[in-house]
Scaffold this motif. Structure first.
Motif, PDB file in Angstrom:
ATOM      1  N   ASP A   7       0.835  -1.197   0.000  1.00  9.74           N
ATOM      2  CA  ASP A   7       0.000   0.000   0.000  1.00  9.74           C
ATOM      3  C   ASP A   7       0.876   1.256   0.000  1.00  9.74           C
ATOM      4  O   ASP A   7       1.046   1.891   1.031  1.00  9.74           O
ATOM      5  CB  ASP A   7      -0.933  -0.011   1.221  1.00  9.74           C
ATOM      6  CG  ASP A   7      -1.935   1.122   1.180  1.00  9.74           C
ATOM      7  OD1 ASP A   7      -2.281   1.571   0.074  1.00  9.74           O
ATOM      8  OD2 ASP A   7      -2.355   1.560   2.263  1.00  9.74           O
ATOM      9  N   PRO A   8       1.457   1.604  -1.155  1.00  5.60           N
ATOM     10  CA  PRO A   8       2.331   2.788  -1.195  1.00  5.60           C
ATOM     11  C   PRO A   8       1.521   4.072  -1.081  1.00  5.60           C
ATOM     12  O   PRO A   8       0.352   4.113  -1.461  1.00  5.60           O
ATOM     13  CB  PRO A   8       2.998   2.691  -2.573  1.00  5.60           C
ATOM     14  CG  PRO A   8       2.052   1.889  -3.392  1.00  5.60           C
ATOM     15  CD  PRO A   8       1.372   0.938  -2.444  1.00  5.60           C
ATOM     16  N   GLN A   9       2.161   5.124  -0.531  1.00  4.48           N
ATOM     17  CA  GLN A   9       1.470   6.393  -0.369  1.00  4.48           C
ATOM     18  C   GLN A   9       1.188   7.040  -1.716  1.00  4.48           C
ATOM     19  O   GLN A   9       0.106   7.538  -1.955  1.00  4.48           O
ATOM     20  CB  GLN A   9       2.300   7.341   0.496  1.00  4.48           C
ATOM     21  CG  GLN A   9       2.224   7.016   1.964  1.00  4.48           C
ATOM     22  CD  GLN A   9       2.986   8.036   2.792  1.00  4.48           C
ATOM     23  OE1 GLN A   9       3.954   8.612   2.324  1.00  4.48           O
ATOM     24  NE2 GLN A   9       2.548   8.254   4.004  1.00  4.48           N
ATOM     25  N   SER A  10       2.192   7.069  -2.594  1.00  5.27           N
ATOM     26  CA  SER A  10       1.978   7.671  -3.902  1.00  5.27           C
ATOM     27  C   SER A  10       2.135   6.584  -4.961  1.00  5.27           C
ATOM     28  O   SER A  10       3.111   5.837  -4.953  1.00  5.27           O
ATOM     29  CB  SER A  10       2.951   8.820  -4.150  1.00  5.27           C
ATOM     30  OG  SER A  10       4.165   8.365  -4.658  1.00  5.27           O
ATOM     31  N   LYS A  11       1.179   6.511  -5.855  1.00  2.96           N
ATOM     32  CA  LYS A  11       1.190   5.460  -6.860  1.00  2.96           C
ATOM     33  C   LYS A  11       1.672   5.965  -8.213  1.00  2.96           C
ATOM     34  O   LYS A  11       1.621   5.238  -9.192  1.00  2.96           O
ATOM     35  CB  LYS A  11      -0.212   4.875  -7.003  1.00  2.96           C
ATOM     36  CG  LYS A  11      -0.735   4.261  -5.722  1.00  2.96           C
ATOM     37  CD  LYS A  11      -2.050   3.542  -5.931  1.00  2.96           C
ATOM     38  CE  LYS A  11      -2.641   3.017  -4.642  1.00  2.96           C
ATOM     39  NZ  LYS A  11      -1.804   2.080  -3.922  1.00  2.96           N
ATOM     40  N   ASN A  12       2.145   7.236  -8.283  1.00  3.33           N
ATOM     41  CA  ASN A  12       2.605   7.739  -9.569  1.00  3.33           C
ATOM     42  C   ASN A  12       4.008   7.235  -9.871  1.00  3.33           C
ATOM     43  O   ASN A  12       4.709   6.718  -9.003  1.00  3.33           O
ATOM     44  CB  ASN A  12       2.539   9.272  -9.627  1.00  3.33           C
ATOM     45  CG  ASN A  12       3.339   9.929  -8.524  1.00  3.33           C
ATOM     46  OD1 ASN A  12       3.775   9.260  -7.593  1.00  3.33           O
ATOM     47  ND2 ASN A  12       3.547  11.219  -8.626  1.00  3.33           N
ATOM     48  N   ASN A  13       4.425   7.452 -11.102  1.00  2.00           N
ATOM     49  CA  ASN A  13       5.692   6.903 -11.582  1.00  2.00           C
ATOM     50  C   ASN A  13       6.868   7.716 -11.043  1.00  2.00           C
ATOM     51  O   ASN A  13       6.811   8.936 -10.986  1.00  2.00           O
ATOM     52  CB  ASN A  13       5.681   6.921 -13.112  1.00  2.00           C
ATOM     53  CG  ASN A  13       6.728   6.012 -13.703  1.00  2.00           C
ATOM     54  OD1 ASN A  13       7.608   5.546 -12.990  1.00  2.00           O
ATOM     55  ND2 ASN A  13       6.638   5.763 -14.989  1.00  2.00           N
ATOM     56  N   ASP A  14       7.950   7.041 -10.663  1.00  2.00           N
ATOM     57  CA  ASP A  14       9.132   7.723 -10.132  1.00  2.00           C
ATOM     58  C   ASP A  14       9.856   8.520 -11.206  1.00  2.00           C
ATOM     59  O   ASP A  14      10.528   9.499 -10.904  1.00  2.00           O
ATOM     60  CB  ASP A  14      10.097   6.714  -9.516  1.00  2.00           C
ATOM     61  CG  ASP A  14       9.561   6.123  -8.227  1.00  2.00           C
ATOM     62  OD1 ASP A  14       8.707   6.772  -7.611  1.00  2.00           O
ATOM     63  OD2 ASP A  14       9.994   5.029  -7.853  1.00  2.00           O
ATOM     64  N   VAL A  15       9.728   8.081 -12.473  1.00  2.00           N
ATOM     65  CA  VAL A  15      10.404   8.783 -13.560  1.00  2.00           C
ATOM     66  C   VAL A  15       9.852  10.198 -13.688  1.00  2.00           C
ATOM     67  O   VAL A  15      10.599  11.149 -13.904  1.00  2.00           O
ATOM     68  CB  VAL A  15      10.248   8.008 -14.883  1.00  2.00           C
ATOM     69  CG1 VAL A  15      10.851   8.771 -16.046  1.00  2.00           C
ATOM     70  CG2 VAL A  15      10.872   6.635 -14.766  1.00  2.00           C
ATOM     71  N   VAL A  16       8.545  10.355 -13.523  1.00  2.00           N
ATOM     72  CA  VAL A  16       7.925  11.672 -13.615  1.00  2.00           C
ATOM     73  C   VAL A  16       8.464  12.580 -12.511  1.00  2.00           C
ATOM     74  O   VAL A  16       8.797  13.739 -12.764  1.00  2.00           O
ATOM     75  CB  VAL A  16       6.388  11.542 -13.529  1.00  2.00           C
ATOM     76  CG1 VAL A  16       5.732  12.914 -13.545  1.00  2.00           C
ATOM     77  CG2 VAL A  16       5.851  10.695 -14.665  1.00  2.00           C
ATOM     78  N   ASP A  17       8.577  12.066 -11.298  1.00  2.24           N
ATOM     79  CA  ASP A  17       9.119  12.858 -10.190  1.00  2.24           C
ATOM     80  C   ASP A  17      10.579  13.228 -10.442  1.00  2.24           C
ATOM     81  O   ASP A  17      11.007  14.338 -10.119  1.00  2.24           O
ATOM     82  CB  ASP A  17       8.997  12.082  -8.879  1.00  2.24           C
ATOM     83  CG  ASP A  17       7.556  11.924  -8.439  1.00  2.24           C
ATOM     84  OD1 ASP A  17       6.731  12.771  -8.827  1.00  2.24           O
ATOM     85  OD2 ASP A  17       7.269  10.960  -7.706  1.00  2.24           O
ATOM     86  N   SER A  18      11.345  12.315 -11.024  1.00 10.15           N
ATOM     87  CA  SER A  18      12.748  12.595 -11.323  1.00 10.15           C
ATOM     88  C   SER A  18      12.867  13.694 -12.362  1.00 10.15           C
ATOM     89  O   SER A  18      13.713  14.591 -12.237  1.00 10.15           O
ATOM     90  CB  SER A  18      13.446  11.333 -11.838  1.00 10.15           C
ATOM     91  OG  SER A  18      13.372  10.310 -10.885  1.00 10.15           O
ATOM     92  N   ILE A  19      12.017  13.643 -13.391  1.00 13.70           N
ATOM     93  CA  ILE A  19      12.041  14.672 -14.430  1.00 13.70           C
ATOM     94  C   ILE A  19      11.650  16.021 -13.846  1.00 13.70           C
ATOM     95  O   ILE A  19      12.259  17.056 -14.164  1.00 13.70           O
ATOM     96  CB  ILE A  19      11.119  14.276 -15.599  1.00 13.70           C
ATOM     97  CG1 ILE A  19      11.700  13.063 -16.332  1.00 13.70           C
ATOM     98  CG2 ILE A  19      10.921  15.436 -16.565  1.00 13.70           C
ATOM     99  CD1 ILE A  19      10.784  12.471 -17.360  1.00 13.70           C
ATOM    100  N   LYS A  20      10.652  16.037 -12.959  1.00 18.80           N
ATOM    101  CA  LYS A  20      10.245  17.294 -12.318  1.00 18.80           C
ATOM    102  C   LYS A  20      11.383  17.876 -11.490  1.00 18.80           C
ATOM    103  O   LYS A  20      11.669  19.072 -11.575  1.00 18.80           O
ATOM    104  CB  LYS A  20       9.031  17.057 -11.417  1.00 18.80           C
ATOM    105  CG  LYS A  20       7.724  16.907 -12.149  1.00 18.80           C
ATOM    106  CD  LYS A  20       6.600  16.720 -11.129  1.00 18.80           C
ATOM    107  CE  LYS A  20       5.294  16.362 -11.794  1.00 18.80           C
ATOM    108  NZ  LYS A  20       4.259  16.063 -10.795  1.00 18.80           N
ATOM    109  N   GLY A  21      12.021  17.055 -10.686  1.00 16.82           N
ATOM    110  CA  GLY A  21      13.124  17.527  -9.854  1.00 16.82           C
ATOM    111  C   GLY A  21      14.276  18.053 -10.686  1.00 16.82           C
ATOM    112  O   GLY A  21      14.851  19.099 -10.384  1.00 16.82           O
ATOM    113  N   PHE A  22      14.625  17.330 -11.752  1.00 15.27           N
ATOM    114  CA  PHE A  22      15.701  17.774 -12.630  1.00 15.27           C
ATOM    115  C   PHE A  22      15.321  19.081 -13.315  1.00 15.27           C
ATOM    116  O   PHE A  22      16.124  20.005 -13.418  1.00 15.27           O
ATOM    117  CB  PHE A  22      16.013  16.705 -13.675  1.00 15.27           C
ATOM    118  CG  PHE A  22      17.087  17.109 -14.644  1.00 15.27           C
ATOM    119  CD1 PHE A  22      18.414  17.098 -14.271  1.00 15.27           C
ATOM    120  CD2 PHE A  22      16.744  17.510 -15.929  1.00 15.27           C
ATOM    121  CE1 PHE A  22      19.403  17.476 -15.163  1.00 15.27           C
ATOM    122  CE2 PHE A  22      17.735  17.896 -16.822  1.00 15.27           C
ATOM    123  CZ  PHE A  22      19.065  17.876 -16.441  1.00 15.27           C
ATOM    124  N   GLY A  23      14.080  19.175 -13.781  1.00 15.13           N
ATOM    125  CA  GLY A  23      13.624  20.377 -14.480  1.00 15.13           C
ATOM    126  C   GLY A  23      13.623  21.598 -13.582  1.00 15.13           C
ATOM    127  O   GLY A  23      14.094  22.667 -13.977  1.00 15.13           O
TER     128      GLY A  23
END
Length: 44
Positions: A7-23
């Protein structure tokens, strides 16, 4: 199996979060860079 994997807290993709952080960090760096270039050009 790990109980947190069921039961993870966030079910979105980690790649999207990585791209946001890099951007965001890239935009911040470019902003600081262009502010420095502007001050340098105005000062000369």
């Amino acid at each position: 199996m790990n109980e947190f994997e069921k039961d993870p807290q966030s079910k979105n993709n980690d790649v999207v979060d990585s791209i946001k952080g890099f951007g965001f960090s890239l935009v911040f760096f470019l902003l600081i860079f262009f502010i420095g270039v502007t001050i340098s050009v105005i000062g000369s």
